[in-house]
Structures are given as structure tokens and as C-alpha cells.
Design a protein around this motif. Sequence first.
Motif, PDB file in Angstrom:
ATOM      1  N   TYR A  45      43.861 -30.932  16.575  1.00 32.14           N
ATOM      2  CA  TYR A  45      43.777 -29.888  15.594  1.00 32.14           C
ATOM      3  C   TYR A  45      43.188 -28.548  15.906  1.00 32.14           C
ATOM      4  O   TYR A  45      43.460 -27.533  15.632  1.00 32.14           O
ATOM      5  CB  TYR A  45      42.876 -30.601  14.386  1.00 32.14           C
ATOM      6  CG  TYR A  45      43.536 -31.272  13.515  1.00 32.14           C
ATOM      7  CD1 TYR A  45      44.343 -30.784  12.258  1.00 32.14           C
ATOM      8  CD2 TYR A  45      44.130 -32.587  13.617  1.00 32.14           C
ATOM      9  CE1 TYR A  45      44.903 -31.630  11.412  1.00 32.14           C
ATOM     10  CE2 TYR A  45      44.706 -33.504  12.766  1.00 32.14           C
ATOM     11  CZ  TYR A  45      45.341 -32.791  11.677  1.00 32.14           C
ATOM     12  OH  TYR A  45      46.082 -33.415  10.687  1.00 32.14           O
ATOM     13  N   THR A  91      42.531 -24.997   5.771  1.00 24.97           N
ATOM     14  CA  THR A  91      43.524 -25.798   5.512  1.00 24.97           C
ATOM     15  C   THR A  91      43.508 -26.941   6.880  1.00 24.97           C
ATOM     16  O   THR A  91      43.474 -28.119   6.576  1.00 24.97           O
ATOM     17  CB  THR A  91      44.955 -25.084   5.714  1.00 24.97           C
ATOM     18  OG1 THR A  91      45.028 -24.371   4.627  1.00 24.97           O
ATOM     19  CG2 THR A  91      46.350 -26.273   5.542  1.00 24.97           C
ATOM     20  N   LEU A  95      42.805 -30.930   6.594  1.00 28.43           N
ATOM     21  CA  LEU A  95      43.643 -31.829   6.965  1.00 28.43           C
ATOM     22  C   LEU A  95      43.131 -32.891   8.093  1.00 28.43           C
ATOM     23  O   LEU A  95      43.164 -34.062   8.140  1.00 28.43           O
ATOM     24  CB  LEU A  95      44.931 -31.244   7.667  1.00 28.43           C
ATOM     25  CG  LEU A  95      45.879 -30.330   6.721  1.00 28.43           C
ATOM     26  CD1 LEU A  95      46.872 -29.777   7.494  1.00 28.43           C
ATOM     27  CD2 LEU A  95      46.643 -31.806   6.050  1.00 28.43           C
TER      28      LEU A  95
END
Length: 114
Positions: A45, A91, A95
Motif C-alpha cells: 500500500y 482512500t 483500504l
Amino acid sequence: MTAPRTGSAAASARPLPARDGASSEPASVYVRSLIRSQLRLGVTYALGFVGATTVFVLAIVLTPVLDETFVWGVPLSWLLLAVGVYPLAITVGVLYARAAARNEARYRALTEAP
């Protein structure tokens, strides 16, 4: 891993890990696996966020019209950088938190299996 909420039913119903040598080996394997999984998830990520931010910044830099367009006396490219990166960060954070919670749920399912 997140700390359990002390007042929740799941926190009080969860069995404590055994301290004897027979079951500590599988538990330590599961914990190491969870740590590796969370690390891999975090790195993935983070790299995705850096990549998306880089693409966003390059798109702004390579579009000179944005520097010539002004909104409230501020170049549009500055506004896009100031306002556009935050939704991306939020975001990615949401997530990541959902994926990390799924990893922990899988870990709990493995450790609580009969």
C-alpha cells in the motif's frame, strides 16, 4: 494487530493462547505469518500510494495549462496538489485498514479453530 476492546463480547469470549510448549510452536508460526502478511500489505500500500502520488504530480507538472488557470488568485495546479492528495491518502488508508482487519480475522480464525 489491534488491541481488543475490553467491553466487547468478542474480547471476553476469545480464548487465551496456551503457554505450554506443544501449542506454542503453531501459534508462533501463525504470528510470524501474520507479521509477514501485515508487512507485505503495508509495503504494497505504501508503494501504491507513492506511485499514485507520483503519477498525480507528474500529470500536474506535464499540464502547463493548470499553471495559467487561476481560481481565487491561486494557480489551479497548487489547488489540485493541496486538495487532490488528501482524498488519495484517505482512500489508501481506509483500504489498508480494511485489508489489515481481514488479515487479522483470518489469523483469529486459524487460532480459534477447534
